[in-house]
Design an enzyme around this catalytic site. Structure first.
Site, PDB file in Angstrom:
ATOM      1  N   ARG A  58      41.703  29.940  -4.579  1.00  0.00           N
ATOM      2  CA  ARG A  58      40.869  29.514  -5.709  1.00  0.00           C
ATOM      3  C   ARG A  58      39.721  30.513  -5.782  1.00  0.00           C
ATOM      4  O   ARG A  58      38.956  30.656  -4.828  1.00  0.00           O
ATOM      5  CB  ARG A  58      40.342  28.096  -5.504  1.00  0.00           C
ATOM      6  CG  ARG A  58      39.237  27.764  -6.499  1.00  0.00           C
ATOM      7  CD  ARG A  58      38.835  26.317  -6.508  1.00  0.00           C
ATOM      8  NE  ARG A  58      39.846  25.500  -7.173  1.00  0.00           N
ATOM      9  CZ  ARG A  58      39.619  24.272  -7.631  1.00  0.00           C
ATOM     10  NH1 ARG A  58      38.425  23.724  -7.501  1.00  0.00           N
ATOM     11  NH2 ARG A  58      40.581  23.596  -8.219  1.00  0.00           N
ATOM     12  N   HIS A 107      44.669  27.339 -14.555  1.00  0.00           N
ATOM     13  CA  HIS A 107      44.719  26.342 -13.470  1.00  0.00           C
ATOM     14  C   HIS A 107      46.118  25.707 -13.477  1.00  0.00           C
ATOM     15  O   HIS A 107      46.288  24.540 -13.842  1.00  0.00           O
ATOM     16  CB  HIS A 107      43.628  25.290 -13.706  1.00  0.00           C
ATOM     17  CG  HIS A 107      43.389  24.377 -12.547  1.00  0.00           C
ATOM     18  ND1 HIS A 107      43.983  24.545 -11.307  1.00  0.00           N
ATOM     19  CD2 HIS A 107      42.609  23.252 -12.424  1.00  0.00           C
ATOM     20  CE1 HIS A 107      43.577  23.582 -10.492  1.00  0.00           C
ATOM     21  NE2 HIS A 107      42.751  22.787 -11.146  1.00  0.00           N
ATOM     22  N   GLN A 144      47.160  22.171 -11.777  1.00  0.00           N
ATOM     23  CA  GLN A 144      46.742  20.951 -12.476  1.00  0.00           C
ATOM     24  C   GLN A 144      47.771  20.556 -13.530  1.00  0.00           C
ATOM     25  O   GLN A 144      48.029  19.373 -13.754  1.00  0.00           O
ATOM     26  CB  GLN A 144      45.374  21.165 -13.140  1.00  0.00           C
ATOM     27  CG  GLN A 144      44.836  19.932 -13.820  1.00  0.00           C
ATOM     28  CD  GLN A 144      44.488  18.809 -12.840  1.00  0.00           C
ATOM     29  OE1 GLN A 144      43.830  19.062 -11.842  1.00  0.00           O
ATOM     30  NE2 GLN A 144      44.944  17.599 -13.117  1.00  0.00           N
ATOM     31  N   ASP A 173      38.099  18.579 -20.676  1.00  0.00           N
ATOM     32  CA  ASP A 173      37.604  19.127 -19.406  1.00  0.00           C
ATOM     33  C   ASP A 173      36.101  19.350 -19.584  1.00  0.00           C
ATOM     34  O   ASP A 173      35.582  19.282 -20.714  1.00  0.00           O
ATOM     35  CB  ASP A 173      38.346  20.456 -19.119  1.00  0.00           C
ATOM     36  CG  ASP A 173      38.018  21.044 -17.750  1.00  0.00           C
ATOM     37  OD1 ASP A 173      37.434  20.345 -16.902  1.00  0.00           O
ATOM     38  OD2 ASP A 173      38.347  22.239 -17.531  1.00  0.00           O
ATOM     39  N   CYS A 226      41.273  16.715 -15.840  1.00  0.00           N
ATOM     40  CA  CYS A 226      41.590  17.236 -14.504  1.00  0.00           C
ATOM     41  C   CYS A 226      40.601  16.769 -13.452  1.00  0.00           C
ATOM     42  O   CYS A 226      40.912  16.788 -12.265  1.00  0.00           O
ATOM     43  CB  CYS A 226      41.663  18.759 -14.543  1.00  0.00           C
ATOM     44  SG  CYS A 226      40.100  19.548 -14.990  1.00  0.00           S
ATOM     45  N   ARG A 272      48.556  15.451  -8.114  1.00  0.00           N
ATOM     46  CA  ARG A 272      48.323  16.794  -7.548  1.00  0.00           C
ATOM     47  C   ARG A 272      49.046  16.902  -6.203  1.00  0.00           C
ATOM     48  O   ARG A 272      49.654  17.928  -5.893  1.00  0.00           O
ATOM     49  CB  ARG A 272      46.816  17.045  -7.349  1.00  0.00           C
ATOM     50  CG  ARG A 272      45.992  17.133  -8.625  1.00  0.00           C
ATOM     51  CD  ARG A 272      46.321  18.375  -9.435  1.00  0.00           C
ATOM     52  NE  ARG A 272      46.157  19.601  -8.686  1.00  0.00           N
ATOM     53  CZ  ARG A 272      44.992  20.250  -8.502  1.00  0.00           C
ATOM     54  NH1 ARG A 272      43.898  19.800  -9.071  1.00  0.00           N
ATOM     55  NH2 ARG A 272      44.944  21.374  -7.804  1.00  0.00           N
TER      56      ARG A 272
END
Ligand code: CP
Ligand code: NVA
Length: 299
Positions: A103, A130, A133, A218, A258, A286
């Site tokens: 990340r 991402h 996700q 988001d 997310c 996840r």
């Protein structure tokens, strides 16, 4: 050849669908208390240059559940933070572990890492995308509503890394994406153009949500954009997912986020805290989706 998962485009649509299927199986097995040790003695190295709750815990728990182990590496206490080149780190780590998750900020860094890695590299979020996700989001949609092919998804908010991954998902899984973002916060033009007619920018969030089967948002300021918070609050003031906006969508529409969420900014509290909200299951997925991903890349 070593397969990596840097964007959703690294898997074929068929591979994505079977991965989602496997994630659902692994979830059932987990809930039944059945042990699956498909990654016995395998080790995942996890490099985090940004904060994380879900990504870190799901990868670490997932590796342990599959019989392997995960190692948390932060730039503060590895040589990466002292300037050791990412190419050198990749060559060394990939001789010791079986998979690496990263990340970070620049997407180019995970690409360079992958280029020099002998083992699969997973993108655990960059400024650009991402993809992990999206595996969980798509699993959640499939579980609740069946295949997403031909459906309409409304993205409300910033044209950010999550938005980019939704654009890629629209291409891969063949759904339509309405993107409601204020001017100046559009998604990357190259990513958008590559999706062709599958994605449409509609400035008005109410119009974008009309008839949608899934509404997604988001945060307005992503990690690394904290200093733009105030300016973004002004730009996105009309882009909150409210109950009224959800009323524009299909009756059966799901809401996803997310997380972490900011109630009163991108989402109203009564939407995210609704008793039938799927966001907590989305977060749980996840774990299952990434276990399926790890199996796919490592076995
Ligand atoms: N959604 C997500 O990636 O959460 P974390 O930042 O907590 O990992
Ligand atoms: N767009 C957000 C997602 C966090 C999981 C960020 O990059 O901070």
């Amino acid at each position: 050849m070593t397969r990596h998962f840097l964007t959703l485009l690294d898997l074929t649509p068929d591979e994505l669908r079977s991965l989602i299927q496997r994630a659902q199986e692994l979830k059932q097995l987990q809930h039944q208390g059945k042990i699956v040790e498909s990654l016995k003695h395998k080790v995942l190295g996890m490099i985090f240059e940004k904060s994380s709750t879900r990504t870190r815990v799901s990868f670490e728990a997932g590796m342990t559940q599959l019989g392997g182990a995960a190692m948390f590496l932060s730039p503060n206490d590895t040589q990466l933070g002292r300037g050791e080149p990412v190419e050198d780190t990749a060559r060394v780590l990939s001789r010791m572990v079986d998979c690496v998750m990263i990340r970070t900020f620049e997407h180019d860094k995970v690409e360079r890492f992958a280029e020099y890695s002998r083992v699969p590299v997973i993108n655990g979020l960059t400024d650009l995308v991402h993809p992990c996700q999206l595996l969980a989001d798509m699993q959640t949609y499939f579980e609740h509503r069946g295949d997403i092919q031909g459906k309409t998804v409304a993205w409300i908010g910033d044209g950010n890394n999550m938005c980019h991954s939704y654009i890629n998902a629209a291409r891969q899984l063949d759904f339509h994406l309405n993107i409601a973002c204020p001017e100046g916060y559009d998604p990357d033009a190259g990513i958008l153009d590559a999706a062709g007619e599958r994605c449409t920018i509609i400035r008005d969030p109410m119009e974008a949500a009309r008839g949608a089967d899934l509404v997604v948002t988001d945060v307005w300021a992503s990690m690394g954009q904290e200093q733009e918070q105030k300016q973004r609050e002004a730009a996105f003031a009309n882009y909150q997912v409210t109950a009224e906006l959800m009323d524009q969508a299909n009756e059966q529409a799901l809401f996803m986020h997310c997380l972490p969420a900011h109630r009163g900014e991108e989402v109203a509290a009564d939407v995210i805290d609704a008793p039938d909200a799927v966001v907590w299951e989305e977060a749980e997925n996840r774990l299952h989706a990434q276990k399926a991903l790890l199996e796919f890349l490592l076995t």
